[in-house]
Design a protein around this motif. Structure first.
Motif, PDB file in Angstrom:
ATOM      1  N   SER A   1       6.886  -7.760 -31.282  1.00  0.00           N
ATOM      2  CA  SER A   1       7.949  -7.781 -32.283  1.00  0.00           C
ATOM      3  C   SER A   1       7.469  -7.295 -33.654  1.00  0.00           C
ATOM      4  N   GLN A   2       6.152  -7.189 -33.840  1.00  0.00           N
ATOM      5  CA  GLN A   2       5.670  -6.740 -35.138  1.00  0.00           C
ATOM      6  C   GLN A   2       5.853  -5.230 -35.290  1.00  0.00           C
TER       7      GLN A   2
ATOM      8  N   ARG B   1       0.999 -15.191 -28.884  1.00  0.00           N
ATOM      9  CA  ARG B   1       2.006 -14.339 -29.529  1.00  0.00           C
ATOM     10  C   ARG B   1       2.540 -13.269 -28.589  1.00  0.00           C
ATOM     11  N   ASP B   2       1.889 -13.088 -27.440  1.00  0.00           N
ATOM     12  CA  ASP B   2       2.352 -12.114 -26.455  1.00  0.00           C
ATOM     13  C   ASP B   2       3.538 -12.703 -25.688  1.00  0.00           C
ATOM     14  N   PRO B   3       4.713 -12.068 -25.756  1.00  0.00           N
ATOM     15  CA  PRO B   3       5.878 -12.626 -25.057  1.00  0.00           C
ATOM     16  C   PRO B   3       5.727 -12.655 -23.542  1.00  0.00           C
TER      17      PRO B   3
ATOM     18  N   ARG C   1      -0.007  -3.526 -29.553  1.00  0.00           N
ATOM     19  CA  ARG C   1       0.444  -4.764 -30.187  1.00  0.00           C
ATOM     20  C   ARG C   1       0.366  -5.930 -29.198  1.00  0.00           C
TER      21      ARG C   1
ATOM     22  N   ASN D   1      -3.735  -5.735 -34.730  1.00  0.00           N
ATOM     23  CA  ASN D   1      -3.439  -7.153 -34.512  1.00  0.00           C
ATOM     24  C   ASN D   1      -4.104  -8.089 -35.519  1.00  0.00           C
TER      25      ASN D   1
ATOM     26  N   ARG E   1       5.412 -19.895 -28.803  1.00  0.00           N
ATOM     27  CA  ARG E   1       5.304 -18.444 -28.993  1.00  0.00           C
ATOM     28  C   ARG E   1       4.915 -18.149 -30.433  1.00  0.00           C
ATOM     29  N   SER E   2       3.640 -18.278 -30.710  1.00  0.00           N
ATOM     30  CA  SER E   2       3.143 -18.040 -32.063  1.00  0.00           C
ATOM     31  C   SER E   2       1.669 -17.710 -32.010  1.00  0.00           C
ATOM     32  N   ASP E   3       1.219 -17.002 -33.029  1.00  0.00           N
ATOM     33  CA  ASP E   3      -0.197 -16.719 -33.209  1.00  0.00           C
ATOM     34  C   ASP E   3      -0.940 -18.032 -33.445  1.00  0.00           C
TER      35      ASP E   3
ATOM     36  N   ASP F   1       1.684  -8.869 -30.230  1.00  0.00           N
ATOM     37  CA  ASP F   1       3.031  -9.356 -30.529  1.00  0.00           C
ATOM     38  C   ASP F   1       3.938  -8.132 -30.626  1.00  0.00           C
TER      39      ASP F   1
END
Length: 295
Positions: free
Chosen positions: A118-119, A51-53, A114, A202, A68-70, A116
């Motif tokens: 974007s959260q 999830r980390d870009p 974070r 997280n 790109r996902s958890d 991610d």
């Protein structure tokens, strides 16, 4: 930045790589474990989640797919089973080294933490908006911090005067809440509280449980799952999940016959966790590796 993977040889051995198999790196990071798996493949492929870009495999190898996902959502992306799945949990060295990510109590930055980016929820919200009782519970349960009550009280009293905006502000507040004997311990005084806040931001333990369930469901027969953890909460959850999936009937012992219908789904490979005793990678020294095989 090139990733120095934790316990790479042990992971590869436990995953029992098949040259044409399908493998999942559930925590891509900087791709160190992915590259180790690729070295054993011919026609096989690796599906990577993070999830980390900023996470990157560092390779243009066509055998690699990056999602790109958890990892808790991996079942939404898989169209077939996997022969092996690897989790390398916790925060990565590059995340800690990047001061702007707000994970470190050694470098000053806005409170973030974070994985991610974007959260919405970040450490600034947790520290400045959560009620004292909730902060105390987070720090006690997820940081295993015996002075959680004192730290939560100090955070709340401090934020009543001014918002707590940065990592070093928070670290100093935590230090001011601790007795002298705690300040003399070899670990940084803020380590446990920072860990707890990061886990809360997280939802790491919730994500881990969902990810393990999804991974076990995704494994092909004889496929293997390997998990590297870095603190007791993660290791305990992994151990208990493996034990639950490897147990048979869960009916009370006085039942005359099984009514639950539960059948074992895993065979545990590592009765005791594999550890790194002399690994030059500092991050590896507290790691515990557990593995199991799908029945």
């Amino acid at each position: 930045m090139r990733h120095i993977p934790v316990l790479p040889d042990e992971c590869i051995e436990l995953l029992n790589i098949k040259p044409g198999g399908v493998y999942i790196d559930a925590t891509l990071g900087r791709g160190g474990h992915t590259r180790a798996i690729l070295a054993k493949l011919t026609t096989g492929r690796v599906i990577c989640f993070d999830r980390d870009p900023m996470a990157s495999a560092g390779t243009d190898d066509p055998r690699v797919s990056v999602i790109r996902s958890d990892f808790r959502h991996m079942s939404d992306y898989l169209d077939s089973g996997a022969d092996g799945i690897l989790f390398d949990l916790g925060v990565s060295s590059p995340q800690l080294d990047d001061a702007e990510r707000g994970f470190s109590y050694h470098q000053d930055a806005r409170l973030d933490m974070r994985m991610d980016t974007s959260q919405r929820l970040d450490a600034h919200i947790v520290v400045n908006a959560y009620p004292r009782e909730q902060l105390e519970r987070i720090i006690r349960d997820w940081g295993e911090e015996r002075y959680a009550e004192r730290i939560a009280y100090k955070i709340v009293k401090s934020r009543e005067k001014n918002p707590i905006d940065t990592t070093l502000q928070l670290a100093e507040i935590i230090k001011s809440a601790l007795p002298a004997k705690a300040l003399r311990e070899p670990r940084h005084p803020a380590m446990r509280a920072f860990q707890a806040i990061r886990i809360a931001v997280n939802d790491e333990l919730g994500a881990l449980q969902e990810g393990l369930d999804a991974a076990i469901a995704a494994l092909n027969p004889n496929g293997r799952i390997a998990v590297i953890s870095f603190h007791s909460l993660e290791d305990r959850l992994v151990k208990e999940t493996f034990r639950r999936y490897s147990s048979g009937c869960t009916c009370p012992p006085d039942f005359p016959a099984c009514v639950c219908g539960f059948k074992p789904a895993l065979e545990i490979i590592t009765r005791r966790p594999v550890t790194a005793k002399d690994d030059p990678n500092r991050r590896a020294r507290g790691a515990k590796l557990r593995a199991a095989m799908k029945i």
